[in-house]
Design a protein around this motif. Structure first.
Motif, PDB file in Angstrom:
ATOM      1  N   VAL A   1      38.479 -40.304 -67.801  1.00  0.00           N
ATOM      2  CA  VAL A   1      39.559 -39.583 -67.136  1.00  0.00           C
ATOM      3  C   VAL A   1      38.967 -38.717 -66.025  1.00  0.00           C
ATOM      4  CG1 VAL A   1      41.341 -37.802 -67.463  1.00  0.00           C
ATOM      5  CG2 VAL A   1      41.052 -39.629 -69.158  1.00  0.00           C
TER       6      VAL A   1
ATOM      7  N   GLY B   1      41.815 -35.074 -79.392  1.00  0.00           N
ATOM      8  CA  GLY B   1      41.455 -35.774 -78.164  1.00  0.00           C
ATOM      9  C   GLY B   1      40.581 -36.981 -78.458  1.00  0.00           C
TER      10      GLY B   1
ATOM     11  N   SER C   1      41.646 -33.986 -63.635  1.00  0.00           N
ATOM     12  CA  SER C   1      42.886 -34.139 -64.383  1.00  0.00           C
ATOM     13  C   SER C   1      43.085 -33.018 -65.394  1.00  0.00           C
ATOM     14  CB  SER C   1      42.886 -35.491 -65.108  1.00  0.00           C
ATOM     15  OG  SER C   1      43.997 -35.601 -65.981  1.00  0.00           O
TER      16      SER C   1
ATOM     17  N   ARG D   1      48.001 -30.498 -72.266  1.00  0.00           N
ATOM     18  CA  ARG D   1      48.404 -31.871 -72.531  1.00  0.00           C
ATOM     19  C   ARG D   1      49.582 -31.855 -73.487  1.00  0.00           C
ATOM     20  NH1 ARG D   1      49.856 -36.945 -71.735  1.00  0.00           N
ATOM     21  NH2 ARG D   1      48.418 -38.532 -72.489  1.00  0.00           N
TER      22      ARG D   1
ATOM     23  N   TYR E   1      44.304 -33.563 -68.068  1.00  0.00           N
ATOM     24  CA  TYR E   1      44.150 -34.259 -69.340  1.00  0.00           C
ATOM     25  C   TYR E   1      42.680 -34.373 -69.756  1.00  0.00           C
ATOM     26  CZ  TYR E   1      48.946 -35.638 -68.286  1.00  0.00           C
ATOM     27  OH  TYR E   1      50.289 -35.631 -67.982  1.00  0.00           O
ATOM     28  N   TYR E   2      41.793 -33.737 -69.008  1.00  0.00           N
ATOM     29  CA  TYR E   2      40.361 -33.747 -69.323  1.00  0.00           C
ATOM     30  C   TYR E   2      39.910 -32.330 -69.632  1.00  0.00           C
ATOM     31  CZ  TYR E   2      35.290 -34.039 -68.696  1.00  0.00           C
ATOM     32  OH  TYR E   2      33.938 -33.954 -68.881  1.00  0.00           O
TER      33      TYR E   2
ATOM     34  N   TYR F   1      30.722 -34.223 -64.769  1.00  0.00           N
ATOM     35  CA  TYR F   1      30.819 -34.521 -66.188  1.00  0.00           C
ATOM     36  C   TYR F   1      29.565 -34.088 -66.941  1.00  0.00           C
ATOM     37  CZ  TYR F   1      34.653 -37.608 -64.733  1.00  0.00           C
ATOM     38  OH  TYR F   1      35.803 -38.116 -64.194  1.00  0.00           O
TER      39      TYR F   1
ATOM     40  N   ASN G   1      39.181 -36.066 -73.693  1.00  0.00           N
ATOM     41  CA  ASN G   1      40.351 -36.232 -72.845  1.00  0.00           C
ATOM     42  C   ASN G   1      41.529 -36.720 -73.673  1.00  0.00           C
ATOM     43  OD1 ASN G   1      40.563 -39.292 -72.683  1.00  0.00           O
ATOM     44  ND2 ASN G   1      38.471 -39.002 -71.968  1.00  0.00           N
TER      45      ASN G   1
END
Length: 554
Positions: free
Chosen positions: A386, A292, A390, A2, A392-393, A306, A401
């Motif tokens: 998110v 984060g 991704s 990220r 970003y996770y 998740y 995230n």
């Protein structure tokens, strides 16, 4: 990985020790660390002090990874205490402190009450210390000093705004504080109006000296200060001032994105709709990814992608609020949504529902994803989750995230202006403003079936076409639109309080919801008490007897 072109928010241990120690009953002596005091006013070190203020915006103030007790998103303070969501998790004993908040049984020793207070006053203290260092720095470039001071006024205004809306009667300490005794203040020295004036003054000074744009995203702009000032006026019911403050924002470069769903993608962070946000990042070298979304790490929905924390679960009442009639207008009957019903398309962007695709994962959300289904029902958060696909996770602990938390977005400003317009008699303008939000929802990309051949549900939404002539009708519509647009973003409880509707709305909600969710059996909202949270007992005990006045009812 990220990567953001934003202000670098890194917790610098050596420097933070000298300006930020405030953990022992919030009154611990300031401890100087590795940087010699004579070096503190050098520009580079002053900049580090300023960065340390930004670094606590996300609620993480130590190495314990429990910012979920002081989340920047206020999911527990603003959503779980409202009609928008349940606590979730593994039953009422899992983070029982938040369960007590959910049923309005919190007290002055509840850990979240203490942690949030501590985190916000840590922000105040860092702001004050950075101001003092900045003022004392002889070598800091003059024009940059003005801008940095404006940023600090903005940040301190933010921390105090949060304290005011959560705790109401709060001690106020400014940058003249130099000793521990200076931070040991009564919470009744200043009246409510006087505290609001001090908060307003910070944002007014910030507005006067902040630039129109910032080269580093994450630093506030002039419009951000004006927007926060408008929010202050809104909370004080200063309707004309709130209306006037939004005028400049409405004609600025900020605006609505065309697609509601695109607003909440981390790759679109700092888009034109975001006026001010807490900057989150992951895989940036920060230990445990504490930059984060650490405050929201318990909100992951479970399932095959998740972690199974399962907190912040949308309520049945919220889901029902998205129902629409054949013409696309809201239906407020609180009857459970079924597959044949028409619904606002924002529902399936905001909430994970069984049988509806979840994000871009190529899978239907199932009720089996929901942890403790019997207690908290079948729905999960979705808007601010998110995609597990991704970059970003973070797929390993602490499961955070890089989606920023939006403190103010342009859609809110549109609705603030609509709200103020109703109060000053501009009902038709209010209708036009609300329709901007509804038209954006109508033009957004609807959630599709897995094969993409059809809409995933009967999405129907339309603007209000009948002229508003009743203030009651107009106000009701604006309040509902505010709920639908900002659901699960941590605002609902505070809006109900400032509207003066918390006791009637929440007790009516509980009357029905207790039959759906037995964990709410003992919940009751007490007017005159539960609008605000208690002053932490540790703060009261740390000062002479009688110096701090507890909030009513605690």
């Amino acid at each position: 990985m990220r990567i953001k072109n934003t202000i670098k928010i890194v917790f610098l241990l050596a420097f933070s020790l000298q300006i930020s120690s405030c953990s022992n009953d919030f009154l611990e002596e300031v401890t100087y660390g590795e940087v010699d005091p004579s070096e503190m006013t050098k520009p580079a070190n002053v900049e580090r002090a300023i960065i340390s203020v930004y670094s606590v915006l996300n609620g993480q103030i130590d190495g314990a990874s429990n910012a979920y007790n002081s989340p920047d998103s206020n999911f527990s303070f603003g959503d779980i205490t409202s009609d928008d969501s349940y606590k979730g998790g593994g039953g009422t004993g899992d983070q029982n402190n938040i369960h007590q908040m959910e049923i309005y049984n919190e007290n002055a020793t509840t850990v979240d009450i203490e942690r949030k207070w501590m985190a916000l006053y840590e922000g105040v203290k860092r702001s004050n210390e950075a101001m003092r260092l900045l003022n004392a720095s002889p070598d800091f470039e003059a024009s940059l000093k003005v801008k940095r001071m404006a940023e600090l006024r903005f940040l301190r205004g933010h921390f105090y705004f949060e304290l005011k809306k959560i705790y109401n009667h709060i001690p106020y300490i400014d940058e003249t504080a130099t000793t521990v005794a200076d931070y040991a203040k009564s919470n009744t020295t200043f009246s409510s109006d006087e505290i609001w004036t001090k908060i307003e003054t910070d944002f007014q000074e910030a507005y006067a000296n902040l630039p129109e744009t910032q080269s580093e995203l994450g630093r506030p702009t002039k419009i951000a200060a004006k927007a926060y000032l408008a929010k202050c006026y809104l909370f004080e019911s200063k309707w004309q001032l709130a209306y006037d403050a939004t005028t400049e924002i409405m004609s600025s470069n900020y605006g609505l994105l065309t697609d509601f769903q695109q607003v909440f993608l981390p790759e679109n962070d700092n888009n034109k709709e975001i006026i001010f946000a807490v900057q989150h990042s992951v895989n940036d070298g920060q230990p445990s990814n504490y930059n984060g979304s650490i405050g929201d790490r318990l909100t992951a929905p479970g399932g095959p992608f998740y972690s199974q924390y399962g907190f912040h679960r949308p309520s049945q009442n919220l889901v029902n609020a998205f129902k629409t009639d054949a013409s696309g207008l809201p239906v407020e009957n609180n009857i459970n949504v079924v597959a044949s019903d028409n619904v606002d398309p924002r529902l399936d962007i905001t909430v994970g529902r069984p049988g509806i695709p979840y994000k871009d994962l190529g899978i239907l959300y199932q009720d089996t994803w929901a942890r403790d289904l019997a207690t908290y029902g079948e729905f999960s958060p979705k808007k601010r989750i998110v995609s597990a696909k991704s970059a970003y996770y973070v797929k390993v602990w602490p499961y955070v995230n890089a989606l920023n938390y939006y403190i103010i977005r342009y859609a809110e400003v549109v609705l603030w202006r609509a709200e103020a317009a109703v109060e000053i008699g501009k009902l038709e303008e209010a209708r036009i403003l609300v329709n901007q939000i509804r038209n954006r929802a109508a033009n957004t990309a609807f959630v599709k079936t897995l094969d993409g051949s059809a809409n995933a549900a009967n999405y129907t939404i339309a603007p209000y076409t009948t002229v508003w002539t009743s203030k009651v009708v107009a106000k009701t519509a604006v309040h509902l639109e505010t709920r639908l647009e900002t659901a699960m973003e941590g605002h609902r409880f505070f809006n109900l309080v400032r509207w003066g509707e918390a006791d009637t709305v929440l007790n009516a909600y509980l009357l029905i919801e207790k039959a759906r969710r037995t964990h709410l059996t003992n919940a009751v909202f007490i007017k005159g008490k539960n609008e605000y949270f208690p002053i932490p007992q540790r703060y009261i005990d740390g000062l002479p007897i009688g110096m701090v006045t507890q909030n009513n009812g605690y």
